[in-house]
Design a protein around this motif. Structure first.
Motif, PDB file in Angstrom:
ATOM      1  N   GLY A 250       8.335 -20.284   7.940  1.00  0.00           N
ATOM      2  CA  GLY A 250       7.606 -20.791   6.791  1.00  0.00           C
ATOM      3  C   GLY A 250       6.402 -21.628   7.176  1.00  0.00           C
ATOM      4  O   GLY A 250       6.113 -21.858   8.359  1.00  0.00           O
ATOM      5  N   TYR A 251       5.717 -22.110   6.155  1.00  0.00           N
ATOM      6  CA  TYR A 251       4.481 -22.876   6.319  1.00  0.00           C
ATOM      7  C   TYR A 251       4.531 -24.053   5.345  1.00  0.00           C
ATOM      8  O   TYR A 251       4.868 -23.881   4.169  1.00  0.00           O
ATOM      9  CB  TYR A 251       3.273 -21.995   6.019  1.00  0.00           C
TER      10      TYR A 251
ATOM     11  N   LYS B 218      -2.982 -30.817  10.580  1.00  0.00           N
ATOM     12  CA  LYS B 218      -1.944 -30.248  11.436  1.00  0.00           C
ATOM     13  C   LYS B 218      -1.344 -31.331  12.327  1.00  0.00           C
ATOM     14  O   LYS B 218      -2.032 -31.924  13.165  1.00  0.00           O
ATOM     15  CB  LYS B 218      -2.539 -29.128  12.294  1.00  0.00           C
ATOM     16  N   GLN B 219      -0.048 -31.583  12.144  1.00  0.00           N
ATOM     17  CA  GLN B 219       0.599 -32.630  12.921  1.00  0.00           C
ATOM     18  C   GLN B 219       2.109 -32.605  12.690  1.00  0.00           C
ATOM     19  O   GLN B 219       2.600 -31.915  11.796  1.00  0.00           O
ATOM     20  CB  GLN B 219       0.064 -34.003  12.500  1.00  0.00           C
TER      21      GLN B 219
ATOM     22  N   ASN C 257       0.719 -27.861   8.074  1.00  0.00           N
ATOM     23  CA  ASN C 257      -0.409 -26.946   8.251  1.00  0.00           C
ATOM     24  C   ASN C 257      -0.231 -26.069   9.485  1.00  0.00           C
ATOM     25  O   ASN C 257      -1.168 -25.853  10.261  1.00  0.00           O
ATOM     26  CB  ASN C 257      -1.720 -27.723   8.347  1.00  0.00           C
ATOM     27  N   GLU C 258       0.982 -25.571   9.647  1.00  0.00           N
ATOM     28  CA  GLU C 258       1.299 -24.762  10.820  1.00  0.00           C
ATOM     29  C   GLU C 258       2.440 -23.797  10.471  1.00  0.00           C
ATOM     30  O   GLU C 258       3.447 -24.209   9.881  1.00  0.00           O
ATOM     31  CB  GLU C 258       1.715 -25.660  11.984  1.00  0.00           C
ATOM     32  N   TYR C 259       2.255 -22.545  10.825  1.00  0.00           N
ATOM     33  CA  TYR C 259       3.313 -21.564  10.580  1.00  0.00           C
ATOM     34  C   TYR C 259       4.397 -21.745  11.640  1.00  0.00           C
ATOM     35  O   TYR C 259       4.119 -21.722  12.840  1.00  0.00           O
ATOM     36  CB  TYR C 259       2.747 -20.140  10.632  1.00  0.00           C
ATOM     37  N   ILE C 260       5.635 -21.936  11.197  1.00  0.00           N
ATOM     38  CA  ILE C 260       6.739 -22.258  12.089  1.00  0.00           C
ATOM     39  C   ILE C 260       7.805 -21.160  12.031  1.00  0.00           C
ATOM     40  O   ILE C 260       8.185 -20.692  10.951  1.00  0.00           O
ATOM     41  CB  ILE C 260       7.371 -23.614  11.714  1.00  0.00           C
ATOM     42  N   PHE C 261       8.288 -20.757  13.200  1.00  0.00           N
ATOM     43  CA  PHE C 261       9.443 -19.875  13.288  1.00  0.00           C
ATOM     44  C   PHE C 261      10.692 -20.766  13.327  1.00  0.00           C
ATOM     45  O   PHE C 261      11.015 -21.357  14.354  1.00  0.00           O
ATOM     46  CB  PHE C 261       9.361 -19.000  14.537  1.00  0.00           C
ATOM     47  N   ASN C 262      11.359 -20.869  12.200  1.00  0.00           N
ATOM     48  CA  ASN C 262      12.487 -21.785  12.101  1.00  0.00           C
ATOM     49  C   ASN C 262      13.745 -21.247  12.777  1.00  0.00           C
ATOM     50  O   ASN C 262      14.367 -21.944  13.581  1.00  0.00           O
ATOM     51  CB  ASN C 262      12.796 -22.085  10.638  1.00  0.00           C
ATOM     52  N   GLN C 263      14.138 -20.037  12.432  1.00  0.00           N
ATOM     53  CA  GLN C 263      15.405 -19.518  12.946  1.00  0.00           C
ATOM     54  C   GLN C 263      15.341 -18.013  13.176  1.00  0.00           C
ATOM     55  O   GLN C 263      14.847 -17.265  12.332  1.00  0.00           O
ATOM     56  CB  GLN C 263      16.555 -19.792  11.969  1.00  0.00           C
ATOM     57  N   PHE C 264      15.852 -17.624  14.329  1.00  0.00           N
ATOM     58  CA  PHE C 264      16.213 -16.232  14.576  1.00  0.00           C
ATOM     59  C   PHE C 264      17.673 -16.283  15.009  1.00  0.00           C
ATOM     60  O   PHE C 264      17.994 -16.868  16.036  1.00  0.00           O
ATOM     61  CB  PHE C 264      15.340 -15.602  15.657  1.00  0.00           C
ATOM     62  N   ALA C 265      18.565 -15.711  14.223  1.00  0.00           N
ATOM     63  CA  ALA C 265      20.008 -15.906  14.436  1.00  0.00           C
ATOM     64  C   ALA C 265      20.750 -14.579  14.537  1.00  0.00           C
ATOM     65  O   ALA C 265      20.389 -13.599  13.861  1.00  0.00           O
ATOM     66  CB  ALA C 265      20.603 -16.733  13.305  1.00  0.00           C
TER      67      ALA C 265
END
Length: 331
Positions: free
Chosen positions: A112-113, A120-121, A134-142
C-alpha cells in the motif's frame, strides 16, 4: 486483496506497577407417507447427522474464525460462510497438493501507499503498520502450510507454519527471530506450532497448541487478510501483542462456550524467554446464539513483559479485555 468485514467493540485496560463450532445440521424428518396406497412402500432411511467439528485454529484470528466458521441466518444453509473470502478458501496454491489432502497451502500479498503532507519519511507520529509516508511499501508476502484440526469425536493432530516477509515483518520481528536492519523488509515465522484435538471433558473436546502462534486477545491481527483495515491501531500494538511462543488449550464446553488457558514466554518471542518468567493468558468466549452472531469475549494477559508497553522490565503487567462483537449479515 479482500479483507474481512465486521463490527467489533473492545476495551483493553493496561495496569502496571508503574502506572468455532461448525455443526452438521440435523437431517429433515422423514416424510409421512401419503394416503394409503395398495402397494407397500419402502421404509424411508434417515441418515444420522455427522459429528460436530471444531473450527478453532490459531491459523486464524478470532475475526477470521467467525467468518470462516460461519454465522448462519434462518434463510441460509448451515455450512454457508459469512464475510469476505479468506485465503485458505482459494485454491491457487492448493493444486500443488492432492485434491483430498488434509493439508492446506495458501498465501497472500499485501502492499500500500500512505500519503502525508510532511513528505517522504518515517513518520514521527506513525500508524501501524503503514509508518512510511509518500512511499509505496510491500507490507507482506506470506505463505502458509498447515493441517487444521478436524475436531469431532476422535483424536486428531495438526500444525501450522506461516512464513511472511516485508515491511510488517521488519516492524513486528520477535525476540529470537531473524535479525534485520532494514526497516522496510524483514522475514519471520509468524506462526510455527503443532496442535492436537483431544476428545475429552465434553462433546467438543479440547484443542491444544504448542509453539509460536497468533494471540487470542483483540479484534485485529498482524496477518493482513484477517484485519478490518490496511493497518492496526496503537491499542493492538502496545496492549494486545500479535504473537507469542507457548502453549494454549481451548476447551469447547458446548456449542456456544469456549474457555482458553495458556502459558507464554512473554511478548512477541520466537522460542525464547523475554521477561523473568512465563506469563499467563486466558479467555472466555460466549456466543449469545447458536448460529454465532453475537460474541461476548473476556480475556487477560498477566506477567513480566507479557505485552509491549511503557512499563519498564521487572514489573508485572496485567491486560484485561472485554469485547462485544456482532455479525450483522453474511456480507
Amino acid at each position: 486483496m479482500t479483507r474481512l468485514h465486521g463490527i467489533g467493540c473492545s476495551l483493553a485496560l493496561l495496569i502496571g506497577a508503574h502506572g468455532i463450532w461448525a455443526d452438521t445440521p440435523e437431517p429433515p424428518p422423514a416424510q409421512q407417507p401419503a394416503a394409503a396406497k395398495p402397494a407397500a412402500q419402502q421404509p424411508v432411511s434417515v441418515q444420522p447427522a455427522a459429528p460436530a467439528t471444531s473450527t478453532f485454529s490459531l491459523a486464524l484470528p478470532l475475526t477470521a474464525r467467525i467468518a470462516n466458521g460461519g454465522a448462519c441466518g434462518n434463510d441460509c444453509c448451515a455450512d454457508e460462510k459469512w464475510g469476505a473470502p479468506v485465503p485458505q478458501d482459494t485454491k491457487i496454491l492448493q493444486g500443488f497438493l492432492c485434491d483430498d489432502s488434509p493439508w492446506k497451502l495458501y498465501g497472500w500479498f499485501d502492499s500500500g501507499y500512505t500519503n502525508s503532507n510532511h513528505g517522504k519519511q518515517l513518520m514521527t507520529t506513525q500508524p501501524r503498520e503503514n509508518r512510511f509516508s509518500n512511499e509505496y511499501i510491500f507490507n507482506q508476502f506470506a505463505v502458509v502450510f498447515e493441517k487444521p484440526l478436524k475436531g469431532g469425536c476422535e483424536f486428531d493432530w495438526g500444525f501450522n507454519a506461516t512464513f511472511y516477509a516485508g515491511a510488517d515483518a521488519a516492524l513486528l520481528r520477535p525476540r529470537g527471530g531473524f535479525t534485520t536492519e532494514d526497516p522496510r523488509f524483514g522475514a519471520d515465522f509468524r506462526q510455527l506450532y503443532v496442535s492436537a484435538h483431544l476428545p475429552i471433558l465434553s462433546e467438543g473436546g479440547v484443542d491444544v497448541n504448542v509453539g509460536r502462534m497468533g494471540t487470542i486477545i483483540g479484534y485485529e491481527s498482524a496477518l493482513a487478510p484477517y484485519r478490518p483495515f490496511y493497518s492496526n491501531d496503537y491499542q493492538w500494538f502496545y496492549s494486545e501483542d500479535g504473537a507469542w511462543t507457548g502453549a494454549l488449550a481451548n476447551w469447547h464446553v458446548n456449542k456456544q462456550l469456549d474457555i482458553l488457558n495458556g502459558i507464554t514466554m512473554g511478548a512477541n518471542t520466537f522460542f525464547t524467554l523475554r521477561g523473568n518468567g512465563p506469563c499467563y493468558i486466558g479467555q472466555v468466549n460466549y456466543w449469545l446464539q447458536e448460529d454465532k452472531r453475537t460474541l461476548v469475549s473476556v480475556g487477560t494477559q498477566i506477567g513480566n513483559q507479557a505485552i509491549f508497553s511503557a512499563t519498564p522490565p521487572g514489573d508485572t503487567t496485567v491486560t484485561l479485555e472485554l469485547r462485544i462483537q456482532h455479525n450483522w449479515n453474511k456480507y
